[in-house]
Design a protein around this motif. Structure first.
Motif, mmCIF file in Angstrom:
data_model
loop_
_atom_site.group_PDB
_atom_site.id
_atom_site.type_symbol
_atom_site.label_atom_id
_atom_site.label_comp_id
_atom_site.label_asym_id
_atom_site.label_seq_id
_atom_site.Cartn_x
_atom_site.Cartn_y
_atom_site.Cartn_z
ATOM 1 N N ALA A 1 -19.221 81.565 -119.424
ATOM 2 C CA ALA A 1 -19.530 81.332 -120.705
ATOM 3 C C ALA A 1 -18.047 80.534 -120.975
ATOM 4 O O ALA A 1 -16.972 80.607 -120.501
ATOM 5 N N ASP A 2 -18.203 79.689 -122.183
ATOM 6 C CA ASP A 2 -17.063 78.962 -122.743
ATOM 7 C C ASP A 2 -16.379 79.891 -123.696
ATOM 8 O O ASP A 2 -15.038 79.810 -123.940
ATOM 9 N N GLU A 3 -17.065 80.517 -124.568
ATOM 10 C CA GLU A 3 -16.918 81.432 -125.470
ATOM 11 C C GLU A 3 -17.648 82.808 -125.524
ATOM 12 O O GLU A 3 -18.984 82.456 -125.497
ATOM 13 N N SER A 4 -17.345 83.791 -125.911
ATOM 14 C CA SER A 4 -18.217 84.852 -126.335
ATOM 15 C C SER A 4 -17.685 85.588 -127.504
ATOM 16 O O SER A 4 -16.174 85.815 -127.619
ATOM 17 N N ASP A 5 -18.412 85.900 -128.420
ATOM 18 C CA ASP A 5 -17.869 86.928 -129.451
ATOM 19 C C ASP A 5 -18.234 88.400 -129.321
ATOM 20 O O ASP A 5 -18.600 88.546 -128.200
ATOM 21 N N LEU B 1 -17.128 82.223 -132.933
ATOM 22 C CA LEU B 1 -17.338 81.080 -132.315
ATOM 23 C C LEU B 1 -17.152 79.845 -132.700
ATOM 24 O O LEU B 1 -17.408 79.632 -134.107
ATOM 25 N N GLY B 2 -16.704 78.923 -131.773
ATOM 26 C CA GLY B 2 -16.699 77.496 -132.459
ATOM 27 C C GLY B 2 -15.538 76.712 -132.213
ATOM 28 O O GLY B 2 -15.318 75.545 -132.292
ATOM 29 N N ASN C 1 -15.230 71.231 -134.470
ATOM 30 C CA ASN C 1 -15.025 71.999 -135.934
ATOM 31 C C ASN C 1 -15.903 72.928 -136.624
ATOM 32 O O ASN C 1 -16.056 72.564 -137.741
ATOM 33 N N LEU C 2 -16.625 73.341 -135.736
ATOM 34 C CA LEU C 2 -17.690 74.429 -136.190
ATOM 35 C C LEU C 2 -17.012 75.754 -136.434
ATOM 36 O O LEU C 2 -16.630 76.144 -135.304
#
Ligand code: 5RP
Length: 219
Positions: free
Chosen positions: A82-86, A125-126, A172-173
């Motif tokens: 993954a690129d990001e995980s919350d 995330l974002g 920018n989200l």
């Protein structure tokens, strides 16, 4: 310890979740390590379903049989990065552009084991630009709709997905409500998939860190 060593640790730890059968395999540098480890137990599995041409080639190079998802049926396990995980294990994926097939194989699997280095766990995330796969003729239309959602879409030029489509990376989200955002982006005509994996996030996140392997379950 550098990021690649942390990815390798996470990839090796994911082997413990593999218990024969057909394994769903994601895409990316962390998954490349996983594929290399999977090759060491290839005699214990029936084969793999791949999420990209790149992963297919790597698995074939190791002699791991790669199967068609339509023939494989529901899978016990899917392993991907993954690129990001919350902290609920909602993910941003698609940095490598394989998001659509990744989402399909994740959706067809009973357990999604996400592997990453420790820097990928975030509160919101974002920060990583959200990839959105788009039918080429809809690129500008979809971009305008993404601006209305508060993002800044950037066309990933010189990149075509395995499905013949293009990617918009949305900067920018700040994704406070991942499921709502996933649904809103999916509803735009011309969108094939968003790299937001919230409705079907990971079931377990294995992080390689400077302090060893950490396992995170959804909050
Ligand atoms: C590819 C992906 C990857 O899982 C994601 O980009 C993470 O990649 P890496 O393991 O190289 O950090 O979603 O489409």
């Amino acid at each position: 310890m550098n990021a690649d060593e942390m990815k390798k640790m996470a990839a090796e730890a994911a082997l413990e979740y593999v218990d024969g059968g057909i394994v769903g395999v994601g895409t990316g540098s962390t998954v490349n390590h996983f594929i290399d480890y999977l090759a060491t137990i290839k005699h214990k599995i029936d084969g793999a379903v791949s999420s990209s041409e790149v992963s297919t080639e790597r698995m074939k190079g190791h002699g791991i049989p790669v199967m068609d998802l339509n023939a494989a049926g529901e899978l016990d396990i899917y392993v991907d990065g993954a690129d990001e995980s919350d902290h609920n294990l909602a993910l941003i994926k698609g940095g490598g552009g394989a998001l659509t097939r990744e989402k399909i194989v994740a959706g067809a699997s009973r357990k999604f084991v996400c592997i990453a280095d420790g820097t990928k766990l975030v509160d919101i995330l974002g920060k990583f630009p959200l990839p959105v796969e788009v039918i080429p003729m809809a690129r500008s239309h979809v971009a305008r709709q993404l601006v209305k959602l508060g993002g800044t879409p950037v066309w990933r030029e010189d990149f075509i997905t395995d499905n013949g489509n293009v990617i918009l990376d949305v900067h920018n989200l700040e994704i406070m409500k991942p499921i709502e955002m996933e649904n809103r982006i999916n509803a735009i005509a011309g969108v094939v998939t968003t790299g937001l994996f919230a409705m079907r996030g990971a079931d377990v996140l294995i992080l390689g860190t400077g302090d060893g392997v950490k396992t995170v379950l959804p909050k």
